[in-house]
Scaffold this motif. Sequence first.
Motif, PDB file in Angstrom:
ATOM      1  N   HIS A  46       0.826  -1.207   0.000  1.00  0.00           N
ATOM      2  CA  HIS A  46       0.000   0.000   0.000  1.00  0.00           C
ATOM      3  C   HIS A  46       0.864   1.261   0.000  1.00  0.00           C
ATOM      4  O   HIS A  46       0.566   2.232  -0.700  1.00  0.00           O
ATOM      5  CB  HIS A  46      -0.941   0.031   1.199  1.00  0.00           C
ATOM      6  CG  HIS A  46      -2.063  -0.938   1.099  1.00  0.00           C
ATOM      7  ND1 HIS A  46      -2.398  -1.767   2.130  1.00  0.00           N
ATOM      8  CD2 HIS A  46      -2.924  -1.229   0.098  1.00  0.00           C
ATOM      9  CE1 HIS A  46      -3.417  -2.522   1.776  1.00  0.00           C
ATOM     10  NE2 HIS A  46      -3.749  -2.210   0.536  1.00  0.00           N
ATOM     11  N   ALA A  47       1.922   1.257   0.803  1.00  0.00           N
ATOM     12  CA  ALA A  47       2.794   2.432   0.892  1.00  0.00           C
ATOM     13  C   ALA A  47       3.469   2.705  -0.453  1.00  0.00           C
ATOM     14  O   ALA A  47       3.547   3.854  -0.897  1.00  0.00           O
ATOM     15  CB  ALA A  47       3.843   2.231   1.983  1.00  0.00           C
ATOM     16  N   LEU A  48       3.946   1.654  -1.102  1.00  0.00           N
ATOM     17  CA  LEU A  48       4.604   1.826  -2.391  1.00  0.00           C
ATOM     18  C   LEU A  48       3.631   2.309  -3.464  1.00  0.00           C
ATOM     19  O   LEU A  48       3.964   3.193  -4.260  1.00  0.00           O
ATOM     20  CB  LEU A  48       5.270   0.520  -2.826  1.00  0.00           C
ATOM     21  CG  LEU A  48       6.503   0.101  -2.018  1.00  0.00           C
ATOM     22  CD1 LEU A  48       6.902  -1.329  -2.349  1.00  0.00           C
ATOM     23  CD2 LEU A  48       7.655   1.053  -2.247  1.00  0.00           C
ATOM     24  N   TRP A  49       2.421   1.748  -3.491  1.00  0.00           N
ATOM     25  CA  TRP A  49       1.417   2.197  -4.472  1.00  0.00           C
ATOM     26  C   TRP A  49       1.019   3.647  -4.211  1.00  0.00           C
ATOM     27  O   TRP A  49       0.872   4.436  -5.144  1.00  0.00           O
ATOM     28  CB  TRP A  49       0.180   1.303  -4.462  1.00  0.00           C
ATOM     29  CG  TRP A  49       0.327   0.065  -5.289  1.00  0.00           C
ATOM     30  CD1 TRP A  49       0.269  -1.218  -4.844  1.00  0.00           C
ATOM     31  CD2 TRP A  49       0.559  -0.017  -6.699  1.00  0.00           C
ATOM     32  NE1 TRP A  49       0.466  -2.083  -5.896  1.00  0.00           N
ATOM     33  CE2 TRP A  49       0.636  -1.377  -7.036  1.00  0.00           C
ATOM     34  CE3 TRP A  49       0.717   0.930  -7.711  1.00  0.00           C
ATOM     35  CZ2 TRP A  49       0.861  -1.815  -8.350  1.00  0.00           C
ATOM     36  CZ3 TRP A  49       0.949   0.491  -9.010  1.00  0.00           C
ATOM     37  CH2 TRP A  49       1.015  -0.858  -9.314  1.00  0.00           C
ATOM     38  N   PHE A  50       0.825   4.002  -2.953  1.00  0.00           N
ATOM     39  CA  PHE A  50       0.463   5.370  -2.592  1.00  0.00           C
ATOM     40  C   PHE A  50       1.544   6.342  -3.057  1.00  0.00           C
ATOM     41  O   PHE A  50       1.260   7.386  -3.647  1.00  0.00           O
ATOM     42  CB  PHE A  50       0.248   5.448  -1.076  1.00  0.00           C
ATOM     43  CG  PHE A  50      -0.307   6.743  -0.582  1.00  0.00           C
ATOM     44  CD1 PHE A  50      -1.642   7.059  -0.754  1.00  0.00           C
ATOM     45  CD2 PHE A  50       0.499   7.653   0.081  1.00  0.00           C
ATOM     46  CE1 PHE A  50      -2.168   8.255  -0.288  1.00  0.00           C
ATOM     47  CE2 PHE A  50      -0.009   8.849   0.553  1.00  0.00           C
ATOM     48  CZ  PHE A  50      -1.354   9.154   0.364  1.00  0.00           C
ATOM     49  N   ASN A  51       2.792   5.981  -2.808  1.00  0.00           N
ATOM     50  CA  ASN A  51       3.916   6.802  -3.224  1.00  0.00           C
ATOM     51  C   ASN A  51       4.004   6.868  -4.750  1.00  0.00           C
ATOM     52  O   ASN A  51       4.242   7.934  -5.320  1.00  0.00           O
ATOM     53  CB  ASN A  51       5.217   6.241  -2.634  1.00  0.00           C
ATOM     54  CG  ASN A  51       6.382   7.204  -2.723  1.00  0.00           C
ATOM     55  OD1 ASN A  51       6.318   8.236  -3.370  1.00  0.00           O
ATOM     56  ND2 ASN A  51       7.465   6.846  -2.076  1.00  0.00           N
ATOM     57  N   ASP A  86      14.161   7.861  -1.210  1.00  0.00           N
ATOM     58  CA  ASP A  86      13.215   8.852  -0.687  1.00  0.00           C
ATOM     59  C   ASP A  86      13.782   9.541   0.559  1.00  0.00           C
ATOM     60  O   ASP A  86      13.642  10.750   0.727  1.00  0.00           O
ATOM     61  CB  ASP A  86      11.877   8.189  -0.335  1.00  0.00           C
ATOM     62  CG  ASP A  86      10.895   8.185  -1.492  1.00  0.00           C
ATOM     63  OD1 ASP A  86      11.048   9.015  -2.409  1.00  0.00           O
ATOM     64  OD2 ASP A  86       9.975   7.355  -1.470  1.00  0.00           O
ATOM     65  N   ALA A  87      14.411   8.768   1.432  1.00  0.00           N
ATOM     66  CA  ALA A  87      15.014   9.353   2.637  1.00  0.00           C
ATOM     67  C   ALA A  87      16.125  10.326   2.247  1.00  0.00           C
ATOM     68  O   ALA A  87      16.278  11.381   2.874  1.00  0.00           O
ATOM     69  CB  ALA A  87      15.553   8.251   3.548  1.00  0.00           C
ATOM     70  N   VAL A 127       8.308   7.823   3.547  1.00  0.00           N
ATOM     71  CA  VAL A 127       9.443   7.022   4.013  1.00  0.00           C
ATOM     72  C   VAL A 127       9.047   6.249   5.266  1.00  0.00           C
ATOM     73  O   VAL A 127       9.337   5.062   5.393  1.00  0.00           O
ATOM     74  CB  VAL A 127      10.687   7.904   4.285  1.00  0.00           C
ATOM     75  CG1 VAL A 127      11.750   7.141   5.056  1.00  0.00           C
ATOM     76  CG2 VAL A 127      11.245   8.440   2.980  1.00  0.00           C
ATOM     77  N   TRP A 128       8.372   6.913   6.185  1.00  0.00           N
ATOM     78  CA  TRP A 128       7.922   6.247   7.415  1.00  0.00           C
ATOM     79  C   TRP A 128       6.990   5.082   7.090  1.00  0.00           C
ATOM     80  O   TRP A 128       7.135   3.993   7.646  1.00  0.00           O
ATOM     81  CB  TRP A 128       7.247   7.258   8.337  1.00  0.00           C
ATOM     82  CG  TRP A 128       6.669   6.643   9.567  1.00  0.00           C
ATOM     83  CD1 TRP A 128       7.347   6.258  10.689  1.00  0.00           C
ATOM     84  CD2 TRP A 128       5.304   6.305   9.791  1.00  0.00           C
ATOM     85  NE1 TRP A 128       6.477   5.712  11.605  1.00  0.00           N
ATOM     86  CE2 TRP A 128       5.214   5.731  11.081  1.00  0.00           C
ATOM     87  CE3 TRP A 128       4.146   6.440   9.041  1.00  0.00           C
ATOM     88  CZ2 TRP A 128       4.015   5.287  11.614  1.00  0.00           C
ATOM     89  CZ3 TRP A 128       2.948   6.001   9.573  1.00  0.00           C
ATOM     90  CH2 TRP A 128       2.889   5.436  10.843  1.00  0.00           C
ATOM     91  N   CYS A 129       6.033   5.318   6.193  1.00  0.00           N
ATOM     92  CA  CYS A 129       5.087   4.257   5.811  1.00  0.00           C
ATOM     93  C   CYS A 129       5.815   3.072   5.181  1.00  0.00           C
ATOM     94  O   CYS A 129       5.556   1.914   5.521  1.00  0.00           O
ATOM     95  CB  CYS A 129       4.044   4.787   4.818  1.00  0.00           C
ATOM     96  SG  CYS A 129       2.886   5.962   5.500  1.00  0.00           S
ATOM     97  N   GLN A 130       6.743   3.362   4.270  1.00  0.00           N
ATOM     98  CA  GLN A 130       7.474   2.280   3.606  1.00  0.00           C
ATOM     99  C   GLN A 130       8.394   1.565   4.585  1.00  0.00           C
ATOM    100  O   GLN A 130       8.497   0.344   4.563  1.00  0.00           O
ATOM    101  CB  GLN A 130       8.269   2.840   2.420  1.00  0.00           C
ATOM    102  CG  GLN A 130       7.386   3.246   1.264  1.00  0.00           C
ATOM    103  CD  GLN A 130       8.103   4.052   0.203  1.00  0.00           C
ATOM    104  OE1 GLN A 130       7.466   4.803  -0.492  1.00  0.00           O
ATOM    105  NE2 GLN A 130       9.409   3.936   0.068  1.00  0.00           N
ATOM    106  N   TRP A 131       9.059   2.321   5.436  1.00  0.00           N
ATOM    107  CA  TRP A 131       9.973   1.703   6.401  1.00  0.00           C
ATOM    108  C   TRP A 131       9.199   0.797   7.359  1.00  0.00           C
ATOM    109  O   TRP A 131       9.646  -0.281   7.703  1.00  0.00           O
ATOM    110  CB  TRP A 131      10.732   2.775   7.167  1.00  0.00           C
ATOM    111  CG  TRP A 131      11.970   2.230   7.798  1.00  0.00           C
ATOM    112  CD1 TRP A 131      12.163   1.915   9.102  1.00  0.00           C
ATOM    113  CD2 TRP A 131      13.180   1.896   7.123  1.00  0.00           C
ATOM    114  NE1 TRP A 131      13.412   1.418   9.292  1.00  0.00           N
ATOM    115  CE2 TRP A 131      14.063   1.391   8.085  1.00  0.00           C
ATOM    116  CE3 TRP A 131      13.591   1.974   5.802  1.00  0.00           C
ATOM    117  CZ2 TRP A 131      15.343   0.957   7.764  1.00  0.00           C
ATOM    118  CZ3 TRP A 131      14.875   1.546   5.484  1.00  0.00           C
ATOM    119  CH2 TRP A 131      15.728   1.051   6.459  1.00  0.00           C
TER     120      TRP A 131
END
Length: 137
Positions: free
Chosen positions: A8-13, A82-83, A119-123
């Motif tokens: 979800h985080a990757l798709w959102f990004n 991203d970071a 970044v927080w969501c993906q991490w």
Amino acid sequence: MPWQSLKHALWFNAVGTALLGVVLIAAAGPLAGLFSAYSGAVPPLLMTGAGVVCLLFAVDLAWAARRSDRGVGFARLLTLADAGLVLALPLVMLVAASRLSLWGQLLLADLALITAFLVWCQWRGLGAPAVALDARR
């Protein structure tokens, strides 16, 4: 919700980055004017180039999202990229302060904050499998 899983985080990004890329390309001239502290300080070609980079990065994010269940190496690399952007944007804002308008500074600060959230969501998504494994022991 983007913080529920890595996928979800990757798709959102990916979607957000693609939209940003399209806007940067489609409105390069007006955006360059909005970012510029004085006429010509930020060339439209810079906005177009940033838009192309965003679109290419969005493709990478979408590809990683499709494959997020097969391995997280590439997703981890994209998260680190991203970071890196989050860390680089304040430096860009300082170095280019005389060329950026108040709106340019605010929009770059917003981009840094939104990217930090992604970044927080993906991490968090990257760490979720490890946490789930530890809970079973």
